[in-house]
Design a protein around this motif. Structure first.
Motif, PDB file in Angstrom:
ATOM      1  N   UNK A  57      10.469   4.236   0.683  1.00 45.63           N
ATOM      2  CA  UNK A  57       9.646   3.491  -0.259  1.00 45.63           C
ATOM      3  C   UNK A  57       8.165   3.786  -0.043  1.00 45.63           C
ATOM      4  N   UNK A  58       7.741   3.905   1.209  1.00 48.29           N
ATOM      5  CA  UNK A  58       6.346   4.220   1.502  1.00 48.29           C
ATOM      6  C   UNK A  58       5.977   5.602   0.975  1.00 48.29           C
ATOM      7  N   UNK A  59       6.893   6.546   1.079  1.00 44.86           N
ATOM      8  CA  UNK A  59       6.602   7.910   0.611  1.00 44.86           C
ATOM      9  C   UNK A  59       6.600   8.007  -0.905  1.00 44.86           C
ATOM     10  N   UNK A  60       7.388   7.174  -1.555  1.00 43.87           N
ATOM     11  CA  UNK A  60       7.575   7.279  -2.997  1.00 43.87           C
ATOM     12  C   UNK A  60       6.347   6.830  -3.789  1.00 43.87           C
ATOM     13  N   UNK A  61       5.729   5.767  -3.358  1.00 44.17           N
ATOM     14  CA  UNK A  61       4.592   5.231  -4.102  1.00 44.17           C
ATOM     15  C   UNK A  61       3.311   5.932  -3.681  1.00 44.17           C
ATOM     16  N   UNK A  62       2.527   6.317  -4.667  1.00 42.54           N
ATOM     17  CA  UNK A  62       1.317   7.110  -4.427  1.00 42.54           C
ATOM     18  C   UNK A  62       0.066   6.236  -4.470  1.00 42.54           C
ATOM     19  N   UNK A  63       0.038   5.251  -3.604  1.00 43.50           N
ATOM     20  CA  UNK A  63      -1.170   4.448  -3.468  1.00 43.50           C
ATOM     21  C   UNK A  63      -1.726   4.657  -2.061  1.00 43.50           C
ATOM     22  N   UNK A  64      -2.887   4.110  -1.826  1.00 43.54           N
ATOM     23  CA  UNK A  64      -3.513   4.275  -0.518  1.00 43.54           C
ATOM     24  C   UNK A  64      -2.724   3.532   0.541  1.00 43.54           C
ATOM     25  N   UNK A  65      -2.753   4.044   1.750  1.00 44.31           N
ATOM     26  CA  UNK A  65      -2.017   3.451   2.859  1.00 44.31           C
ATOM     27  C   UNK A  65      -2.487   2.030   3.140  1.00 44.31           C
ATOM     28  N   UNK A  66      -3.768   1.780   3.007  1.00 43.12           N
ATOM     29  CA  UNK A  66      -4.317   0.447   3.241  1.00 43.12           C
ATOM     30  C   UNK A  66      -3.703  -0.555   2.269  1.00 43.12           C
ATOM     31  N   UNK A  67      -3.561  -0.170   1.001  1.00 43.11           N
ATOM     32  CA  UNK A  67      -2.949  -1.054   0.007  1.00 43.11           C
ATOM     33  C   UNK A  67      -1.478  -1.300   0.322  1.00 43.11           C
ATOM     34  N   UNK A  68      -0.770  -0.257   0.765  1.00 37.97           N
ATOM     35  CA  UNK A  68       0.643  -0.414   1.110  1.00 37.97           C
ATOM     36  C   UNK A  68       0.811  -1.372   2.282  1.00 37.97           C
ATOM     37  N   UNK A  69      -0.036  -1.244   3.286  1.00 43.96           N
ATOM     38  CA  UNK A  69       0.056  -2.114   4.456  1.00 43.96           C
ATOM     39  C   UNK A  69      -0.264  -3.555   4.078  1.00 43.96           C
TER      40      UNK A  69
END
Length: 100
Positions: A57-69
């Motif tokens: 799921x982390x690899x699939x979405x193309x947003x910034x790592x900070x937003x994902x965290x």
């Protein structure tokens, strides 16, 4: 929209991880026995599957790592609150408590 979908996925995966931990925790205890071994053999592949889904799921979405965290932390906190509320409603009706 991408962030909302990511949040929903993270929320559902954290719910699954927390429920798995809640229901397998009583079977895995200090005096190691055959029941503990069976519980570990059942729970470890499920944990690995859920964690691999989170990594995909982390690899699939193309947003910034900070937003994902930040979204993941928020999803974890809301999933914990959601489970606590459901636990109070469900076990309050039955007269038992899961969380002590």
């Amino acid at each position: 929209m991408n962030c909302v979908k990511f949040f929903i996925y993270q929320f559902s995966l954290f719910i699954a991880l927390l429920l798995l931990n809640i229901y397998f925790d009583p079977y895995i205890s200090k005096p190691f026995s055959f029941v503990d071994l069976i519980a570990i053999c059942i729970s470890v592949p499920i944990y690995i599957l859920l964690v691999s889904l989170i990594i995909k799921l982390y690899r699939r979405f193309n947003t910034r790592l900070r937003n994902k965290v930040l979204i993941s932390i928020t999803a974890f906190i809301i999933a914990t609150i959601f489970l606590a509320i459901i636990e109070n409603i469900w076990f309050g009706i039955k007269g038992e408590m899961l969380f002590n």
